[in-house]
Design a protein around this motif. Structure first.
Motif, mmCIF file in Angstrom:
data_model
loop_
_atom_site.group_PDB
_atom_site.id
_atom_site.type_symbol
_atom_site.label_atom_id
_atom_site.label_comp_id
_atom_site.label_asym_id
_atom_site.label_seq_id
_atom_site.Cartn_x
_atom_site.Cartn_y
_atom_site.Cartn_z
ATOM 1 N N ASP B 65 0.832 -1.206 0.000
ATOM 2 C CA ASP B 65 0.000 0.000 0.000
ATOM 3 C C ASP B 65 0.863 1.251 0.000
ATOM 4 N N ALA B 66 1.884 1.228 0.864
ATOM 5 C CA ALA B 66 2.764 2.404 0.940
ATOM 6 C C ALA B 66 3.446 2.644 -0.399
ATOM 7 N N LEU B 67 3.831 1.569 -1.058
ATOM 8 C CA LEU B 67 4.520 1.696 -2.343
ATOM 9 C C LEU B 67 3.590 2.287 -3.400
ATOM 10 N N ILE B 68 2.355 1.778 -3.445
ATOM 11 C CA ILE B 68 1.387 2.297 -4.416
ATOM 12 C C ILE B 68 1.120 3.776 -4.144
ATOM 13 N N ARG B 69 0.901 4.087 -2.855
ATOM 14 C CA ARG B 69 0.674 5.474 -2.459
ATOM 15 C C ARG B 69 1.838 6.358 -2.900
ATOM 16 N N GLN B 70 3.045 5.799 -2.706
ATOM 17 C CA GLN B 70 4.250 6.546 -3.041
ATOM 18 C C GLN B 70 4.314 6.865 -4.531
ATOM 19 N N PHE B 71 4.056 5.862 -5.365
ATOM 20 C CA PHE B 71 4.094 6.083 -6.812
ATOM 21 C C PHE B 71 3.030 7.071 -7.228
ATOM 22 N N LEU B 72 1.835 6.902 -6.672
ATOM 23 C CA LEU B 72 0.728 7.800 -6.987
ATOM 24 C C LEU B 72 1.113 9.232 -6.638
ATOM 25 N N PHE B 73 1.688 9.388 -5.444
ATOM 26 C CA PHE B 73 2.083 10.719 -4.981
ATOM 27 C C PHE B 73 3.140 11.325 -5.901
ATOM 28 N N SER B 74 4.188 10.528 -6.196
ATOM 29 C CA SER B 74 5.273 11.053 -7.014
ATOM 30 C C SER B 74 4.778 11.479 -8.388
ATOM 31 N N PHE B 75 3.902 10.660 -8.995
ATOM 32 C CA PHE B 75 3.428 11.013 -10.328
ATOM 33 C C PHE B 75 2.496 12.214 -10.286
ATOM 34 N N THR B 76 1.667 12.287 -9.252
ATOM 35 C CA THR B 76 0.777 13.445 -9.139
ATOM 36 C C THR B 76 1.576 14.731 -9.067
ATOM 37 N N ILE B 77 2.567 14.752 -8.175
ATOM 38 C CA ILE B 77 3.284 16.016 -8.011
ATOM 39 C C ILE B 77 4.118 16.334 -9.249
ATOM 40 N N VAL B 150 -8.972 12.227 2.106
ATOM 41 C CA VAL B 150 -8.839 12.965 0.851
ATOM 42 C C VAL B 150 -8.241 14.348 1.107
ATOM 43 N N ASP B 151 -8.741 15.012 2.152
ATOM 44 C CA ASP B 151 -8.210 16.335 2.491
ATOM 45 C C ASP B 151 -6.740 16.246 2.882
ATOM 46 N N ALA B 152 -6.413 15.226 3.658
ATOM 47 C CA ALA B 152 -5.022 15.063 4.093
ATOM 48 C C ALA B 152 -4.130 14.869 2.879
ATOM 49 N N PRO B 236 -4.751 10.591 8.289
ATOM 50 C CA PRO B 236 -5.529 9.700 9.172
ATOM 51 C C PRO B 236 -5.451 8.243 8.720
ATOM 52 N N GLY B 237 -5.418 7.357 9.715
ATOM 53 C CA GLY B 237 -5.178 5.958 9.389
ATOM 54 C C GLY B 237 -3.766 5.835 8.874
ATOM 55 N N SER B 238 -3.612 5.353 7.658
ATOM 56 C CA SER B 238 -2.278 5.357 7.065
ATOM 57 C C SER B 238 -2.356 5.970 5.673
ATOM 58 N N SER B 239 -3.301 6.898 5.486
ATOM 59 C CA SER B 239 -3.566 7.391 4.139
ATOM 60 C C SER B 239 -2.433 8.225 3.566
ATOM 61 N N THR B 240 -1.605 8.823 4.424
ATOM 62 C CA THR B 240 -0.468 9.565 3.875
ATOM 63 C C THR B 240 0.857 8.992 4.363
ATOM 64 N N SER B 244 9.170 6.122 3.243
ATOM 65 C CA SER B 244 10.131 6.464 4.292
ATOM 66 C C SER B 244 9.497 6.358 5.667
ATOM 67 N N GLN B 245 8.258 6.819 5.721
ATOM 68 C CA GLN B 245 7.584 6.826 7.015
ATOM 69 C C GLN B 245 7.294 5.413 7.500
ATOM 70 N N ALA B 246 6.850 4.566 6.570
ATOM 71 C CA ALA B 246 6.595 3.168 6.922
ATOM 72 C C ALA B 246 7.879 2.526 7.438
ATOM 73 N N LEU B 247 8.986 2.885 6.789
ATOM 74 C CA LEU B 247 10.280 2.322 7.176
ATOM 75 C C LEU B 247 10.687 2.784 8.570
ATOM 76 N N VAL B 248 10.565 4.090 8.809
ATOM 77 C CA VAL B 248 10.970 4.616 10.110
ATOM 78 C C VAL B 248 10.084 4.036 11.215
ATOM 79 N N GLN B 249 8.806 3.905 10.922
ATOM 80 C CA GLN B 249 7.910 3.301 11.914
ATOM 81 C C GLN B 249 8.387 1.910 12.294
#
Lengths: 304, 289
Positions: B65-77, B150-152, B236-240, B244-249
């Protein structure tokens, strides 16, 4: 308003009188000119809007830093009603606060010096010579720029603890070399490649030894490149927090880590947080002011 | 292109860099490799477990999940920042005092420590004390970055766009300055439209800086940690929660050294792979020209 419109007509009439001399070309030229002027006006407007949006969050922070906590929590206002310097006084009156700024500055400067000293000869080698493994070496260096600091967090902590460097400025400076040295080599290499090789050869024929040539002739030639590199090293070292926080506890604690203190049992001290934040922006602004004339060139990383 | 002189003595010039980077890269990396194949109970008790942790990491759904989120984030920005950055660069004045003023102002967000960036947006986005949050409330949007995923998410994207578009803009600005005035004069004589000037003169000349921009932004967004940590804490939850954060956790929070180390290596390899693909395609593209 009226003034600008008169200059407007003046200019177009000037174009018209010019146009009577060269009948065919002139109307085209003036239309293009008018279009260009409109485009400039539009882009100026766009730029102003962008800058306002860009600076608004920062303004909000500055605004808040001059307010008391009760005023912050009681409602929104664009100007502080009860202007106060208490938040700043608290920071400058408490060594545990202001030492954070000194610590940060110390390790950033150390990092800048180390990065430049080692990167200068290496960048020269990459820009002038072919040697065994040069391409692999370059990619390996860059790959370190890509390494997420989170990956190195724990090993760094253990490494620097075991050599007795934990909680010293030099530890943070060395850790930041991980991403700053490759970057410095990369930028400097670009600038050095822009200097014709004939200069080196002429100097050697004139009897300069390598160190003498490097210091006396070459370094002055890439002055602006060095300035820009220093700026980038400063920037990336100043803004980094994760490594700096992990490698320090008391003696060399950076300001960014100290800022977390504003969270206390009685809630957030927003005003103090804002003031501390504002003070972290100032050094960056000073540095960019000094390199402003080179920075456009530098952002091209000398590679265009 | 001048040919370079073959000289292996150049290694002596590179040596200091090699030593200093090796000290802070190879030794820690080896430590990570060492951890990744062991089960560590305390300092003196550890067992060799082979590829066990790697198997576990590869199958861990949280990391997927974190990886998918990461790719989504990187491509969006990237999709937002690159066009916006080019646009801003085109709008920036070219001469005089206003040019250097614009440069300084645009560069400000780049020089703010990352946690302060998080703090700025934390304040700015709050409904009770922040302008942005209050504004969203005033126009009737139910906005709360601390509770709505979504807001986060959009606040993190907005923050990153605010923070890093200036880098792209400044890169492009310097690229634009390197275009000789003659090109524009030729275009004017041909009565080229604004779009044609952009498409056939400015954009080709910007290719190099855009490559650097995309590469830098991709790499840095892939390691983003501090800003979302301060702003949302990964929630909230683990939506963001990004990689890196998953790793540090996992490494610091739960102190699972073995799995965390395996995760680190996988993470690093992904970045290296993506960047290598980027790098080689770009280099090949340049060669073809």
């Amino acid at each position: 308003m009226t003034q600008s419109s008169t200059t407007h007509t003046n200019k177009s009439s000037a174009a018209k009188t010019y146009g009577t001399a060269e009948t065919v070309q002139a109307p085209v030229y003036s239309r293009a000119e008018r279009k260009a002027r409109n485009a400039t006006r539009r882009s100026r407007l766009g730029m102003v809007i962008y800058l306002v949006l860009l600076l608004l969050p920062i303004y909000w922070l500055i605004n808040m830093s001059f307010k008391t906590n009760t005023e912050i929590l009681s409602g929104l206002s664009f100007f502080p009603e009860h202007f106060t310097l208490d938040n700043y006084a608290k920071i400058f009156g408490d060594p545990t606060w202001y030492m954070g700024y000194i610590n940060s500055t110390l390790y950033v400067v150390m990092n800048m010096v180390i990065s430049l000293l080692v990167a200068l000869p290496a960048a020269y080698a990459f820009s002038r010579y072919r040697f065994v493994g040069d391409k692999h070496m370059f990619f390996w260096l860059l790959s370190n720029r890509m390494a997420p600091p989170a990956v190195f967090l724990l090993p760094f902590f253990q490494l620097y603890s075991s050599v007795g460097l934990f909680d010293t400025h030099i530890a943070v400076a060395l850790a930041h070399c991980l991403f700053n040295v490759p970057l410095a080599v990369w930028i400097l290499e670009g600038f050095m490649s822009g200097v014709p090789r004939e200069i080196d050869e002429t100097a050697y024929i004139d009897g300069y030894t390598f160190p003498k040539f490097f210091v006396r002739i070459f370094i002055p030639l890439i002055r602006s490149g060095i300035g820009v590199t220093a700026f980038f090293c400063f920037m990336f070292s100043w803004v980094e927090l994760l490594l700096a926080r992990t490698l320090t506890s008391v003696e060399a604690k950076p300001i960014a880590a100290i800022m977390t203190r504003t969270v206390s049992a009685s809630g957030m001290d927003w005003g103090l947080l804002a003031a501390a934040g504002v003070l972290t922006i100032i050094p960056g602004m000073l540095v960019i002011y000094f390199v402003r004339n080179h920075v456009a060139k530098g952002f091209a990383l000398g590679r265009v | 292109m001048q040919t370079k002189v073959e000289n292996n003595k150049a290694w002596f010039l590179v040596l200091p860099v090699f030593i200093i980077v090796a000290f802070s890269a190879i030794i820690p990396l080896m430590t990570v490799v060492n951890y990744s194949v062991q089960d560590i109970f305390d300092q003196n008790t550890s067992y060799f477990v082979g590829a066990e942790w790697f198997k576990q990491v590869m199958l861990d759904s949280r990391l997927h999940d974190a990886l998918i989120r990461q790719f989504l984030f990187s491509f969006t920005i990237l999709l937002i920042e690159i066009p916006l950055g080019i646009g801003v660069a085109l709008m920036m004045p070219t001469k005089g005092k206003s040019a250097s003023l614009c440069l300084i102002l645009v560069a400000i967000p780049l020089l703010i420590p990352w946690n302060v960036v998080g703090t700025i947006w934390q304040i700015f986005g709050r409904e009770d004390i922040g302008l942005f949050g209050a504004f969203m409330g005033a126009i009737g949007v139910d906005y709360n970055y601390a509770s709505d995923p979504v807001d986060a998410w959009s606040t993190v994207v907005l923050m990153d766009v605010w923070h890093w578009t200036p880098l792209v803009a400044l890169l492009c600005y310097s690229g634009l300055r390197a275009i000789p005035e003659v090109y524009y004069q030729a275009a004017r004589i041909d009565q080229a439209s604004r779009w044609a000037v952009f498409r056939y003169i400015q954009l080709p000349k910007l290719t190099n800086v855009l490559i650097i921009g995309v590469l830098l932004r991709f790499m840095d967004s892939f390691m983003i940690y501090t800003e979302p940590f301060v702003l949302t804490g990964g929630g909230p939850g683990s939506s963001t929660t990004f990689l890196s954060q998953a790793l540090v956790q996992q490494a610091i929070g739960q102190f699972d050294l073995g799995p965390a180390a395996a995760f680190s290596l996988v993470y690093f390899l992904i970045i290296l792979l993506v960047c290598w693909v980027f790098y080689t395609t770009i280099m090949n593209m340049q060669k073809d020209k």
